[in-house]
Design an enzyme around this catalytic site. Structure first.
Site, PDB file in Angstrom:
ATOM      1  N   TYR A 135       0.945  -1.309  -0.168  1.00 31.67           N
ATOM      2  CA  TYR A 135      -0.143  -0.041  -0.016  1.00 31.67           C
ATOM      3  C   TYR A 135       0.883   1.206  -0.054  1.00 31.67           C
ATOM      4  CZ  TYR A 135      -4.184  -2.928   1.011  1.00 31.67           C
ATOM      5  OH  TYR A 135      -5.198  -3.585   0.932  1.00 31.67           O
ATOM      6  N   LYS A 186       2.487 -15.307   2.365  1.00 31.32           N
ATOM      7  CA  LYS A 186       2.459 -16.039   1.239  1.00 31.32           C
ATOM      8  C   LYS A 186       3.855 -16.382   0.771  1.00 31.32           C
ATOM      9  CE  LYS A 186      -0.022 -17.598  -2.496  1.00 31.32           C
ATOM     10  NZ  LYS A 186      -1.070 -18.608  -2.258  1.00 31.32           N
ATOM     11  N   ASP A 218      -4.222 -17.725   1.524  1.00 30.91           N
ATOM     12  CA  ASP A 218      -5.147 -18.263   0.994  1.00 30.91           C
ATOM     13  C   ASP A 218      -5.738 -19.489   1.939  1.00 30.91           C
ATOM     14  OD1 ASP A 218      -2.860 -19.617   0.534  1.00 30.91           O
ATOM     15  OD2 ASP A 218      -3.419 -20.569  -1.437  1.00 30.91           O
ATOM     16  N   ASP A 242      -5.938  -6.390   5.719  1.00 29.14           N
ATOM     17  CA  ASP A 242      -6.994  -5.618   5.325  1.00 29.14           C
ATOM     18  C   ASP A 242      -8.407  -6.529   4.886  1.00 29.14           C
ATOM     19  OD1 ASP A 242      -8.815  -3.790   4.099  1.00 29.14           O
ATOM     20  OD2 ASP A 242      -7.499  -3.118   2.491  1.00 29.14           O
ATOM     21  N   ASP A 246     -11.634  -7.891   7.579  1.00 36.28           N
ATOM     22  CA  ASP A 246     -13.139  -7.696   7.092  1.00 36.28           C
ATOM     23  C   ASP A 246     -13.722  -8.887   7.040  1.00 36.28           C
ATOM     24  OD1 ASP A 246     -12.869  -5.004   7.083  1.00 36.28           O
ATOM     25  OD2 ASP A 246     -13.615  -4.843   4.834  1.00 36.28           O
TER      26      ASP A 246
END
Ligand code: NAD
Length: 351
Positions: A135, A186, A218, A242, A246
């Site tokens: 980001y 990952k 994943d 992020d 959620d």
């Protein structure tokens, strides 16, 4: 002990007012002062984060934040938009650790989109790194590549010190809980996250009392809906956090119940409900104040070192739910539906 209270926009003033009542009722002599932020600050001072608001925050030990935003501000130039008030506070105070608990109260387990036997009793803490990763990494942009085609690109990067400090935050938080940390990455594909895994593993040597596991993102996304109760603390980078935070919040099914904290290395923090300013219900006195009251409990714990009062507030919230008090967003037949202020009254009575 000083708290800067920034109510913000929409339902922000209604819900922070209830959290302020709860903090006062604890009788800890905490000093609270208010300042505008977001659209309210733009209206008053032409800036979503006026200098006087930053100064108040600097003189305080923590910030209790309501919410910002509203349709009337959507056409303003980007630097004047309400959310800039929040983003600039995060940057100004280097609030790198975002703590998002996802708790399923037994009385609200039916509100989850998952079967209640899968989520009942869930008590999970996601710790998301908030100031680095893809980001913020440079270079980024859209360019013409060697083949003459347009391409977009971003840079994922983490420094060792950035990973160390968030790992330490996670291990320390786990000490007050079930002493289990799962680091999500990952590492099978991304060099940056293999490095993340190596550094977290190294930091763990100083936390032998904590059980550390690693999981690919994943798989973590899948496990969160398959068997979320296997997790205690999850620590992960900005982008994965992020998305996973959620996802985890939706396991609880009630957006009006979820608090959050964003803290820096000195323990200074900004505490806010995860929901927005809910313009559709603003001023109707029906907003659920419990996410903000639970954010105040996190503030007491993480920035003021007041663990026992924090637990008292959390216990009071559990009690009002057990006694059947519900705001409109979480109501069900047979419960006592109350408005925002009456929910505050119920928490005070339970305290
Ligand atoms: P929202 O979270 O404000 O609302 C989503 C839905 O949940 C709405 O129907 C709302 O009425 C309901 N809701 C939210 N909080 C509630 C509560 N405490 N009690 C009862 N019901 C509640 O999200 P949105 O509608 O996408 O965004 C509205 C505004 O909030 C936008 O301007 C957005 O930019 C802003 N926003 C701000 C923050 C923040 O301040 N951190 C976060 C998200 C969105």
């Amino acid at each position: 002990m000083k708290i800067a209270v920034l109510p913000g926009d929409g339902i922000g003033p209604e819900i922070t007012a209830q959290a302020v009542r709860v903090i006062n009722a604890l009788g800890l002599g905490i000093e609270m002062s208010q300042a505008p932020v977001g659209g309210a600050a733009y209206d008053q001072a032409g800036d979503p984060l006026p200098a006087a608001t930053i100064e108040l925050c600097e003189r305080s030990d923590a910030i209790l934040f309501g919410s910002v935003g509203g349709p009337q501000y959507d056409t303003l130039p980007r630097p004047m938009r309400p959310e800039q008030g929040l983003l600039r506070l995060r940057k100004h105070f280097d609030l790198y650790a975002n703590l998002r608990p996802a708790i399923v109260y037994p009385e609200l387990a039916h509100a989850s989109s998952l079967k209640s036997e899968i989520v009942a009793g869930l008590d999970l803490l996601i710790i998301r790194e908030l100031t680095s990763d893809i980001y913020f990494g440079q270079p980024r942009g859209v360019r013409i590549n060697e083949s003459g085609e347009r391409e977009g690109f971003d840079t994922m990067r983490y420094t060792e010190s950035e990973i160390r400090r968030i790992a330490i935050t996670a291990f320390q938080a786990a000490r007050g809980r079930s002493r289990k940390v799962c680091s999500v990455d990952k590492a099978n594909v991304l060099e940056t996250t293999q490095f993340w895994r190596d550094v977290v593993t190294d930091v763990h040597k100083d936390f032998a009392d904590i059980e550390l596991s690693h999981m690919y993102v994943d798989n973590a996304a899948m496990q969160l809906v398959r068997n979320p109760r296997q997790f205690d603390v999850i620590v992960t980078g900005n982008m994965f956090g992020d998305i996973l935070s959620d996802e985890a919040s939706m396991l609880t099914g009630s957006i009006g119940m979820l608090p959050s904290a964003s803290i820096n290395a000195k323990g200074f923090g900004l505490y806010e409900p995860i929901h927005g300013s809910a313009p559709d219900i603003a001023g109707k006195r029906i907003a659920n104040p419990l996410a903000t009251i639970l954010s105040a409990a996190m503030l007491l714990r993480h920035s003021l070192g007041q663990e026992a009062p924090a637990r008292r507030v959390e216990a009071a919230v559990r009690k009002v739910l057990a006694h059947g008090f519900r705001t409109a967003d979480i109501t069900e037949p047979g419960c006592k539906q109350v408005d925002t202020v009456a929910m505050g009254d119920a928490v005070l009575a339970a305290l």
